[in-house]
Design a protein around this motif. Structure first.
Motif, PDB file in Angstrom:
ATOM      1  N   SER A  46       0.961  -1.384   0.021  1.00 33.49           N
ATOM      2  CA  SER A  46      -0.188  -0.078  -0.151  1.00 33.49           C
ATOM      3  C   SER A  46       0.824   1.358   0.036  1.00 33.49           C
ATOM      4  CB  SER A  46      -1.100   0.024   1.298  1.00 33.49           C
ATOM      5  OG  SER A  46      -1.702   1.129   1.228  1.00 33.49           O
ATOM      6  N   LEU A  47       1.736   1.362   0.663  1.00 34.84           N
ATOM      7  CA  LEU A  47       2.758   2.291   0.861  1.00 34.84           C
ATOM      8  C   LEU A  47       3.559   2.572  -0.289  1.00 34.84           C
ATOM      9  CD1 LEU A  47       3.961   2.579   4.678  1.00 34.84           C
ATOM     10  CD2 LEU A  47       2.244   3.990   3.463  1.00 34.84           C
ATOM     11  N   GLN A  48       3.997   1.481  -0.911  1.00 31.21           N
ATOM     12  CA  GLN A  48       4.653   1.548  -2.146  1.00 31.21           C
ATOM     13  C   GLN A  48       3.642   2.242  -3.265  1.00 31.21           C
ATOM     14  OE1 GLN A  48       6.099  -2.335  -2.915  1.00 31.21           O
ATOM     15  NE2 GLN A  48       8.187  -1.988  -2.080  1.00 31.21           N
ATOM     16  N   HIS A  49       2.642   1.994  -3.274  1.00 28.28           N
ATOM     17  CA  HIS A  49       1.763   2.529  -4.235  1.00 28.28           C
ATOM     18  C   HIS A  49       1.641   4.025  -3.966  1.00 28.28           C
ATOM     19  CE1 HIS A  49      -1.847   3.201  -6.815  1.00 28.28           C
ATOM     20  NE2 HIS A  49      -2.454   3.762  -5.618  1.00 28.28           N
ATOM     21  N   LEU A  50       1.511   4.462  -2.509  1.00 30.00           N
ATOM     22  CA  LEU A  50       1.284   5.813  -2.162  1.00 30.00           C
ATOM     23  C   LEU A  50       2.768   6.648  -2.438  1.00 30.00           C
ATOM     24  CD1 LEU A  50      -0.289   7.991  -0.831  1.00 30.00           C
ATOM     25  CD2 LEU A  50       0.933   7.341   1.384  1.00 30.00           C
ATOM     26  N   GLN A  51       3.920   5.860  -2.325  1.00 30.36           N
ATOM     27  CA  GLN A  51       5.166   6.457  -2.655  1.00 30.36           C
ATOM     28  C   GLN A  51       5.108   6.781  -4.167  1.00 30.36           C
ATOM     29  OE1 GLN A  51       8.706   3.553  -2.213  1.00 30.36           O
ATOM     30  NE2 GLN A  51       9.850   5.489  -1.452  1.00 30.36           N
ATOM     31  N   THR A  52       4.634   5.660  -5.175  1.00 27.12           N
ATOM     32  CA  THR A  52       4.903   6.031  -6.629  1.00 27.12           C
ATOM     33  C   THR A  52       3.852   7.136  -6.827  1.00 27.12           C
ATOM     34  OG1 THR A  52       4.916   3.519  -6.799  1.00 27.12           O
ATOM     35  CG2 THR A  52       4.077   4.881  -8.593  1.00 27.12           C
ATOM     36  N   SER A  53       2.630   7.304  -5.920  1.00 32.33           N
ATOM     37  CA  SER A  53       1.869   8.501  -6.400  1.00 32.33           C
ATOM     38  C   SER A  53       2.642   9.955  -5.768  1.00 32.33           C
ATOM     39  CB  SER A  53       0.469   8.441  -5.433  1.00 32.33           C
ATOM     40  OG  SER A  53      -0.316   7.657  -5.763  1.00 32.33           O
ATOM     41  N   TYR A  54       3.532  10.021  -4.798  1.00 32.24           N
ATOM     42  CA  TYR A  54       4.394  11.043  -4.480  1.00 32.24           C
ATOM     43  C   TYR A  54       5.320  11.249  -5.578  1.00 32.24           C
ATOM     44  CZ  TYR A  54       2.448  11.887   0.145  1.00 32.24           C
ATOM     45  OH  TYR A  54       1.489  12.342   1.075  1.00 32.24           O
ATOM     46  N   ASP A  55       5.938  10.021  -6.200  1.00 34.07           N
ATOM     47  CA  ASP A  55       6.926  10.349  -7.170  1.00 34.07           C
ATOM     48  C   ASP A  55       6.439  10.912  -8.270  1.00 34.07           C
ATOM     49  OD1 ASP A  55       8.952   9.219  -5.429  1.00 34.07           O
ATOM     50  OD2 ASP A  55       8.590   7.307  -6.218  1.00 34.07           O
ATOM     51  N   MET A  56       5.043  10.661  -8.571  1.00 34.42           N
ATOM     52  CA  MET A  56       4.441  11.309  -9.729  1.00 34.42           C
ATOM     53  C   MET A  56       4.293  12.568  -9.557  1.00 34.42           C
ATOM     54  SD  MET A  56       2.231   7.907 -11.073  1.00 34.42           S
ATOM     55  CE  MET A  56       1.168   8.907 -12.650  1.00 34.42           C
TER      56      MET A  56
END
Length: 813
Positions: free
Chosen positions: A206-216
């Motif tokens: 879940s956090l990796q998905h959130l991290q990807t959103s932050y990166d984008m």
């Protein structure tokens, strides 16, 4: 030892078996051949077998211990992971903030990459650039938090996996009962570990998905920042080129003002919100400084009013007219430079507060003509500032700018041509009025010919430049007034409190103060121009670049901040000294002598302020606290080598502050010298002697000498008057006369009651002692003199003689 015992026991058992077998054999004689090799082989084989068994037992024992350790570590790691997951991370909150960031990014893109109307404007690009930087900082910080959270959970999984992969866990006991017991332990561990491992892996996903959103999101923000920076460079390169059509030509397509204003309000609010969040500490410091300056000016005003009186028109005393507003004006004008690269709306609010404060201070102080001029200039400044917050161009706004600039230019021209210049209290203001005329006239021309961005910048710079200049000029004047007034009420001992040579303070404002304010004026006005910001960027980068000396990283900004914090804390300490000092005027001492003093407690407050300032300065400069420990250690060496006296005085000052054997305002006597405690400092204290001099005594001497504190006895003092009468005088009559004199004096205390005592039959007189108490030691010498005069008058009236000294000389022939 247990292993050795096991080996020896095995060997003994083997030997016993072999001995028993030999006993069953025929008797061997000398003639019987002995097969020694067979016996020795059996003994050695038994030893080897026991060795193998012992090693295996030892190995399995070690494995069992290792298994216990591994299972315990797995349980502990699982427990820590469970606690970490329980504390958790508000992923929904971060998701909401990320959505909010996307909404704010949409607001920023309005007028830049979307709905840009008739073209980009300098103000819109500047505000958008500031907001994007804040968004990038916020999102980067949140992404780092998420990354650290993921890293922690990955470490938990890696630790559990590494422990679970240890081969010792899969070596089972030989005993079937022990195997069952061990399997049960593994089942319990697996039951505890399973949900934790599942939650960890789900949370990581879940956090990796959130991290990807932050990166984008970071990529989007950086892309928009690059676009804004490119647009700003393009505008800077064609600053004198036409942005729009001439004002008298038909309007080109543009967004309606009804859409521009809400967008502008949203962006300005975002810029102000993020700036206040980043600099709330300095904003609190600004408020604290304003309060401290107000309290100081209020105390100075009271001191001046008590000693010399205030002028009804506050001529030369304007700083005392409204101490709170004077404090607001002076502190904001000087300390606004603590705020680096503020958005225009923040600076506008500070300038508006200062301008309104000066309006109130000016009311009925300056002439009506110039009061009207200042009011109109402030109103034009407000209108120009509000116009500057409209971030996109429209034909209606351009006409409004044209009217605002042309009206100001015409009005300022009429002011320059008027004959009211002699009423100006500050003649230098005329140069800034000329500045306004030139910039507003240029703004009218550029606006009419389609140079919208340049016209707006010039219009705002003209009005804000005049307002800032007048604020700075009167700030300098108020500061100088305060110094002049302080110089007139401060006595010599207090001059050291501010390290200012008051003898050189005069009616003319010091040149260095004007130089400082002029530099500040150029900086504040120059911020309106992007070219100025570009020119100062290398300087800011130079000041903000990290440098390394040994293991210490620092920037020039941090060093400057270190010096500023130390200076401010020292200044606050000196202001506290102003309140701690005993008044120099006798009337003030009489008023405060009977009030409980707080001077010694203020010494502790001063020490606390300086210590806090030192720690804050170290923290602000990024200096590790262990470096402070090194400095304190070096200071300890210095104390051991040669600073014993200084430390002794400082410690004595702390003892005085805590034990309070003496306080500021107390009447004391040291080594036969009587006076009033004026101040208690770090190293020494000051006593105002009755002779008028100031007696400076180290704190250690103040404690070690015979100190007499009259105030601890409520300032009472017993007075002794000795008189003599002739032999043959009626002592009862003398006693009655003296009682009448004592009762007729209002200063003589009734309790303790006065006493009249015959003390001696001298050679030529009878000596009488009169003892009485007065309520205030300051009146003792006067009352002693008054009492002796009254006694002499009463004796003369009643015919009682005071004998003169007589001596008989017999001459023998």
């Amino acid at each position: 030892m247990p292993a050795v015992c096991r080996i020896l026991t095995g060997l003994l058992l083997s030997l016993s078996a072999y001995a028993l077998s030999f006993a069953q054999q025929p008797v061997i004689t000398r003639d019987t051949p002995i097969k020694r090799s067979v016996i020795m082989e059996k003994i050695l084989e038994a030893g080897r077998q026991e060795t193998i068994n012992s090693i295996e037992k030892y190995s399995r024992g070690r494995i069992a211990i290792r298994q216990d350790i591994l299972l315990q570590e797995i349980r502990q790691t699982s427990g820590r992971a469970r606690i970490f997951l329980h504390k958790g991370m508000d992923t929904s909150g971060y998701a909401r903030e990320l959505k909010e960031t996307h909404d704010q990014l949409t607001i920023v893109q309005d007028g830049i990459t979307a709905n840009n109307g008739s073209g980009h404007t300098t103000r819109n690009l500047a505000v958008s650039w500031a907001i994007l930087n804040e968004l990038l900082l916020k999102v980067s910080q949140q992404r780092d938090v998420v990354s650290r959270h993921i890293h922690t959970m990955v470490e938990f999984i890696d630790r559990i996996d590494s422990l679970s992969a240890d081969s010792a866990l899969y070596t089972f006991p030989l005993d079937s009962a022990q195997v069952i017991q061990y399997f049960n332990r593994l089942k319990v561990i697996a039951r505890e570990l399973g949900p934790v491992d599942t939650l960890l892996r789900k949370s990581i996903a879940s956090l990796q998905h959130l991290q990807t959103s932050y990166d984008m999101t970071i990529v989007d923000i950086r892309t928009n920042l690059e676009d804004v920076e490119r647009f700003r460079r393009q505008q800077d390169s064609r600053i004198f080129r036409r942005d729009f059509s001439n004002l008298w030509h038909p309007p080109s397509p543009h967004r309606p003002l009804s859409e521009i204003i809400p967008m502008s309000i949203a962006k300005e609010k975002l810029a102000l919100k993020y700036y206040l969040r980043d600099f709330r500490g300095r904003l609190i410091l600004l408020v604290v400084l304003i309060i401290a300056a107000w309290r100081f000016l209020l105390a100075c005003k009271k001191k001046w009013a008590d000693e010399k009186g205030l002028d009804p028109g506050f001529k030369g005393q304007l700083v005392f007219r409204y101490p709170s507003l004077s404090a607001v004006l002076v502190v904001i004008s000087i300390f606004q430079f603590l705020f680096l690269q503020p958005p225009f709306i923040f600076s506008f609010i500070l300038w508006l507060i200062s301008a309104v404060s000066l309006c109130i201070i000016f009311y009925r102080f300056i002439s009506p003509y110039w009061m009207l001029f200042w009011t109109i200039m402030v109103a034009l400044f407000v209108l120009a500032g509000l116009t500057n917050m409209v971030l996109e161009a429209s034909r209606m706004e351009r006409w409004w700018m044209f009217a605002l600039a042309s009206g100001g230019a015409v009005y300022c021209t009429s002011v320059l041509r008027s004959s009211k210049h002699q009423e100006l209290r500050e003649k230098n203001i005329r140069y800034f009025i000329v500045f306004v005329v030139l910039l507003e006239a240029a703004s009218v021309i550029f606006n009419a010919t389609g140079r919208y961005n340049l016209a707006k910048t010039l219009m705002v710079a003209g009005y804000s430049g005049l307002v800032i200049a007048i604020l700075f000029i009167w700030t300098a004047r108020l500061i100088n007034e305060a110094l002049v007034l302080i110089a007139s009420i401060y006595k010599h001992p207090e001059r050291k409190l501010f390290y200012i040579n008051f003898e050189r303070v005069g009616e003319k404002v010091p040149t260095y103060l004007y130089v400082f304010l002029v530099i500040g004026w150029f900086v504040l006005v120059g911020k309106n121009f992007y070219a100025f910001q570009q020119a100062t960027t290398p300087l800011m980068e130079f000041l903000g670049t990290e440098r390394t000396i040994g293991n210490y990283d620092f920037t020039i900004n941090s060093l400057v901040l270190f010096v500023v914090i130390i200076g401010v804390s020292t200044l606050i300490s000196q202001v506290i000294s102003f309140f701690a000092a005993e008044p120099g005027d006798q009337r003030d001492r009489d008023k405060t002598a009977r009030q409980p003093g707080v001077g010694s407690w203020l010494l502790l407050i001063r020490i606390f302020v300086l210590s806090l300032g030192l720690f804050l300065a170290f923290a602000a400069a990024g200096i590790p606290m262990d470096k402070l420990a090194i400095v304190l250690g070096a200071l300890g060496v210095g104390i051991g080598l040669g600073l014993q006296g200084l430390v002794s005085n400082l410690v004595s000052g702390l003892i005085i502050a805590f034990e309070k054997p003496v306080n500021v305002g107390d009447i004391v006597e040291v080594n036969g010298k009587m006076g009033t405690m004026k101040s208690i400092g770090f190293r020494s204290s000051i006593i105002n002697l009755t002779e008028g001099a100031s007696f400076i005594i180290p704190n250690s001497d103040l404690l070690t000498n015979h100190l007499i504190n009259w105030t601890m006895g409520n300032n009472r003092r017993r007075i002794n008057v000795a008189i003599s009468v002739n032999y043959g005088t009626d002592l009862k009559k003398v006693n009655t006369i003296l009682e009448t004199v004592l009762k007729g004096n209002d200063y003589v205390m009734h309790y303790p009651a006065p006493s009249i005592t015959v003390v001696e039959f001298a050679a030529g007189s009878i000596n009488i002692a009169i003892d009485f108490w007065v309520a205030d030691i300051r009146d003792s010498w006067h009352q002693r003199s008054d009492m002796m005069s009254r006694i002499l008058e009463s004796f003369d009236r009643e015919g009682i003689e005071i004998p003169l000294p007589q001596q008989e000389i017999t001459i023998k022939k």
